[in-house]
Design an enzyme around this catalytic site. Sequence first.
Site, short mmCIF file in Angstrom:
data_model
loop_
_atom_site.label_atom_id
_atom_site.label_comp_id
_atom_site.label_asym_id
_atom_site.label_seq_id
_atom_site.Cartn_x
_atom_site.Cartn_y
_atom_site.Cartn_z
N GLU A 115 0.85 -1.20 0.00
CA GLU A 115 0.00 0.00 0.00
C GLU A 115 0.88 1.24 0.00
O GLU A 115 2.09 1.17 0.24
CB GLU A 115 -0.93 0.00 1.22
CG GLU A 115 -2.01 -1.06 1.13
CD GLU A 115 -3.00 -1.05 2.28
OE1 GLU A 115 -4.15 -1.42 2.06
OE2 GLU A 115 -2.62 -0.69 3.41
N HIS A 243 -9.40 9.43 2.52
CA HIS A 243 -8.93 8.34 1.65
C HIS A 243 -9.09 8.83 0.21
O HIS A 243 -10.14 9.37 -0.15
CB HIS A 243 -9.74 7.07 1.88
CG HIS A 243 -9.08 5.85 1.33
ND1 HIS A 243 -8.96 5.62 -0.01
CD2 HIS A 243 -8.48 4.80 1.95
CE1 HIS A 243 -8.33 4.48 -0.20
NE2 HIS A 243 -8.02 3.96 0.98
N ARG A 289 -1.16 8.81 1.35
CA ARG A 289 -2.50 9.16 0.87
C ARG A 289 -2.86 10.63 1.00
O ARG A 289 -3.74 11.10 0.28
CB ARG A 289 -3.57 8.25 1.47
CG ARG A 289 -3.61 8.14 2.92
CD ARG A 289 -4.77 7.25 3.33
NE ARG A 289 -4.58 5.85 2.99
CZ ARG A 289 -5.10 4.85 3.68
NH1 ARG A 289 -5.84 5.10 4.74
NH2 ARG A 289 -4.92 3.62 3.33
N HIS A 350 -11.91 9.51 6.14
CA HIS A 350 -11.66 8.08 6.34
C HIS A 350 -11.20 7.74 7.76
O HIS A 350 -11.65 6.78 8.35
CB HIS A 350 -10.58 7.65 5.33
CG HIS A 350 -10.23 6.21 5.35
ND1 HIS A 350 -11.15 5.22 5.09
CD2 HIS A 350 -9.04 5.56 5.60
CE1 HIS A 350 -10.56 4.03 5.16
NE2 HIS A 350 -9.28 4.23 5.48
N ARG A 385 -1.51 9.11 8.94
CA ARG A 385 -1.37 7.68 9.23
C ARG A 385 -0.92 6.91 8.00
O ARG A 385 -1.47 7.07 6.90
CB ARG A 385 -2.72 7.12 9.68
CG ARG A 385 -2.72 5.62 9.89
CD ARG A 385 -4.08 5.15 10.33
NE ARG A 385 -5.05 5.30 9.28
CZ ARG A 385 -5.50 4.30 8.52
NH1 ARG A 385 -5.04 3.08 8.70
NH2 ARG A 385 -6.40 4.52 7.58
P1 FAD Z 1 -14.34 0.53 15.43
O1 FAD Z 1 -13.97 -0.69 14.72
O2 FAD Z 1 -14.96 1.61 14.65
O3 FAD Z 1 -15.32 0.13 16.61
C1 FAD Z 1 -15.96 1.11 17.39
C2 FAD Z 1 -17.11 0.48 18.14
O4 FAD Z 1 -17.64 1.40 19.09
C3 FAD Z 1 -18.27 0.09 17.26
O5 FAD Z 1 -18.73 -1.16 17.72
C4 FAD Z 1 -19.31 1.17 17.53
O6 FAD Z 1 -20.64 0.77 17.32
C5 FAD Z 1 -19.05 1.42 19.00
N1 FAD Z 1 -19.51 2.71 19.51
C6 FAD Z 1 -19.25 3.94 19.02
N2 FAD Z 1 -19.82 4.89 19.79
C7 FAD Z 1 -20.46 4.24 20.79
C8 FAD Z 1 -21.24 4.64 21.89
N3 FAD Z 1 -21.51 5.94 22.13
N4 FAD Z 1 -21.74 3.71 22.71
C9 FAD Z 1 -21.51 2.39 22.49
N5 FAD Z 1 -20.79 1.94 21.45
C10 FAD Z 1 -20.26 2.85 20.61
N6 FAD Z 1 -7.31 0.26 8.93
C11 FAD Z 1 -6.31 -0.60 8.70
O7 FAD Z 1 -5.37 -0.69 9.51
N7 FAD Z 1 -6.32 -1.36 7.57
C12 FAD Z 1 -7.32 -1.31 6.66
O8 FAD Z 1 -7.31 -2.03 5.68
C13 FAD Z 1 -8.38 -0.40 6.89
N8 FAD Z 1 -9.39 -0.28 6.00
C14 FAD Z 1 -10.45 0.51 6.31
C15 FAD Z 1 -11.54 0.55 5.45
C16 FAD Z 1 -12.67 1.28 5.78
C17 FAD Z 1 -13.84 1.30 4.84
C18 FAD Z 1 -12.69 2.01 6.99
C19 FAD Z 1 -13.89 2.81 7.36
C20 FAD Z 1 -11.59 2.01 7.83
C21 FAD Z 1 -10.46 1.25 7.50
N9 FAD Z 1 -9.36 1.22 8.33
C22 FAD Z 1 -8.34 0.36 8.07
C23 FAD Z 1 -9.38 1.90 9.62
C24 FAD Z 1 -9.69 0.86 10.70
O9 FAD Z 1 -10.68 -0.01 10.22
C25 FAD Z 1 -10.19 1.49 11.96
O10 FAD Z 1 -9.39 2.55 12.36
C26 FAD Z 1 -10.20 0.46 13.09
O11 FAD Z 1 -10.95 -0.65 12.68
C27 FAD Z 1 -10.80 1.07 14.33
O12 FAD Z 1 -11.06 0.06 15.27
P2 FAD Z 1 -11.72 0.47 16.63
O13 FAD Z 1 -11.97 -0.78 17.37
O14 FAD Z 1 -10.95 1.55 17.25
O15 FAD Z 1 -13.11 1.16 16.20
C1 SIN Z 2 -7.48 0.60 2.30
O1 SIN Z 2 -7.70 -0.60 2.14
O2 SIN Z 2 -7.18 1.38 1.38
C2 SIN Z 2 -7.61 1.16 3.66
C3 SIN Z 2 -6.36 0.92 4.39
C4 SIN Z 2 -6.30 1.79 5.59
O3 SIN Z 2 -7.13 2.66 5.79
O4 SIN Z 2 -5.37 1.59 6.37
#
Ligand code: FAD
Ligand code: SIN
Length: 531
Positions: A115, A243, A289, A350, A385
Site C-alpha cells: 500500500e 482516503h 495518501r 476516512h 497515518r
Molecule cells: P471501530 O472498529 O470503529 O469500533 C468502534 C465500536 O464502538 C463500534 O462497535 C461502535 O458501534 C461502537 N460505539 C461507538 N460509539 C459508541 C457509543 N456511544 N456507545 C456504544 N458503542 C459505541 N485500517 C487498517 O489498519 N487497515 C485497513 O485495511 C483499513 N481499511 C479501512 C476501510 C474502511 C472502509 C474504513 C472505514 C476504515 C479502514 N481502516 C483500516 C481503519 C480501521 O478499520 C479502523 O481505524 C479500526 O478498525 C478502528 O477500530 P476500533 O476498534 O478503534 O473502532
Molecule cells: C485501504 O484498504 O485502502 C484502507 C487501508 C487503511 O485505511 O489503512
Amino acid sequence: MSTQRHRVDFLVLGSGAAGLSYALQVAEFGSVAVITKADASESNTQYAQGGIAAVMDQSDSFENHVRDTLIAGAGLCDEQVVRTIVGEGPKEINRLIAEGASFSKQDGILHLGREGGHGKSRIVHAADTTGEVVEETLLDRVKSHPNIQVYQHHFALELITDHHLGQHVSKVRPDIKCFGAYVFNEKSAEVETWLAKSTMLATGGAGQVYLHTTNPGVATGDGVAMAYRAKARVANMEFVQFHPTSLFHEDARSFLISEAVRGEGAVLLNLDGHQFMEQYDSRKELAPRDIVARAIDDQLKTRGEQHVWLDISHKPADSILHHFPRIHARCMEVGIDITKDKIPVVPAAHYMCGGVFTDVNGQTSIERLLACGEVAYTGLHGANRLASNSLLEALVVGSRSAKLAAELITTSTWNEEIPDWDDSGTTHPAEWVLISHNKDELRRIMWDYVGIVRSNLRLERAARRIDLLYEETETFYRRSRVSTGLCELRNMIAVAYLVIRSASIRRESRGLHFITDYPDTVENERRVTLI
Ligand code: FAD
Ligand code: SIN
C-alpha cells in the site's frame, strides 16, 4: 421505572478490533461488559479492506516499517511509540491467527500486500475483507467467553467522573477519576448506571462528521466527545485523513476502493485519460495518501470535474478477482466491472489521526480511563497515518492496556456514591427532523470548509456556524428525553469544534493539515496540538 445499576470489573465501550481484543485479554482477570451502540459487528473494523501492516517477512525489517511510518507522519510521530507498536505487530498477527483468523496465503505462507507509503509488501490481509475476518473472529471468541457479556444497542452517553459526585471539574486536572459510564438502553429507553473498576473507551472514529466518508453510520466520534466533556486531554484533531479513492456512484457513496488496488498496479486518470500523479509526486499512485488525496482534489477543482478514474483493468482478470472479490462484487452491483471498466472515485473522510491523548499502554489523562484504537491518540500516526497501521495500533495497544487494566482493578472499587441519571424536567421526545437537519448541515459545513484544503476564512466561517448549531442543539438537549440520534448530534458538534479549533491553532501545513494561509511546514510549529 427504576434505573438499572450494574457493577463490572472491566467496562468496554465499543466492539471493534480495539474493544474486542482488549475484552478477550482482560476477561482472564474479572467480569467484562462490552457496551455497543448497534449490532456488535457494526464498526469501522468490519469494513477494513487492505489489511494489517506488520513485519512478517525476512526481507523486511522493523527499521523499514518504522521509517515508513515516520515519513508518512511528517515529523509528528512519537518515535518511541512507533518502535514499540511496530515491534509488537508480528505477535498480534500470530495471536489473531491463533484465535482463528484466516489470512490470504501464497505457496503456504502469508501473502503480503503493498500500500501507499510502504517501501515493502507488508500488509497481512484476507483478500479485501480483512476487517470482516478480524471482527468475526474476535466476536466469536468474545461471545463464547464465560466472563464476557455483550450489550448491543446500548449507547454510552457520558463517562462518570468526580463531576457526577457534585465536584465542579472545570478543566484538565491530574486527579480526575472515571467510575464507569451512563448508558442509554435503546430497548427500555432508560439510562443505566454502569459502575466499573476500569473503563476502556474503544468507540472508534468520527468520519460521519463529514458529508462524504468511508465510515459506517456508527462513526460519530462519541468517545472523543465524551472524553472531552469529562475534561480528558485530546490531541491533534486537525489531522483528519481523507482516503483518495471512495467509489463515486449515487447508489454506493461510502464504499471504499482499497489502496491495495493501487498496490496491485491500478493507475489514476483524469477524465481526459491522462495519468496525473507523476506531476505531484515521484512515487505516483503509491505516494502517501495525503498527497494522493490532495492531487485528486486539485484535479477536480482545477478541471471542474466530479470524479477521477481508477483503472486496474490492464491486469489479468483472474488476479483482480482473486485479490479483490468484495470490491469486484460491490462494483458489479452498480454496473461497473472492474476487470474491464474504469472505476469513478473521489476522496472521502476516512480516519481520525487525533483523539483522546494516551500513552502506549492506553492510559488517558483521567485515572481508571483507558482508550484504544481510532478514538485514541498514541503518537503512532503523527500528522498522517500510514496505510494499515490503525488495525495494528488497535491490536497492540489493546494488549498493552489489558495488562495495565488487570493491575488497575486490584486497587479499585466500585464507587457506590455515584447518583443515577437525572432526567427530570426533560419532557419532550426529540424531534427527528431537527436532529437530521442539523446533522446534515454540520456534515456539509465540515466538508466545504474544513476538508482537504483549508483556509483561515473557511475555518472562521465554519466556527461561526458550528457555534450556532451548538447553542441550538444544547437548548434542545436540555429539554428533551435522551435519544441516540440527539446524543450523536451533540457529539458530532463537539468533534467538529475540536477539529476546527485544532486546525486554527496550527499555523503551518503539515501532513494531512493543509491550509492555504500557511502553505509551508514550519519547524517551530512541530508540536502536538493539545486541547
Ligand atoms: P471501530 O472498529 O470503529 O469500533 C468502534 C465500536 O464502538 C463500534 O462497535 C461502535 O458501534 C461502537 N460505539 C461507538 N460509539 C459508541 C457509543 N456511544 N456507545 C456504544 N458503542 C459505541 N485500517 C487498517 O489498519 N487497515 C485497513 O485495511 C483499513 N481499511 C479501512 C476501510 C474502511 C472502509 C474504513 C472505514 C476504515 C479502514 N481502516 C483500516 C481503519 C480501521 O478499520 C479502523 O481505524 C479500526 O478498525 C478502528 O477500530 P476500533 O476498534 O478503534 O473502532
Ligand atoms: C485501504 O484498504 O485502502 C484502507 C487501508 C487503511 O485505511 O489503512
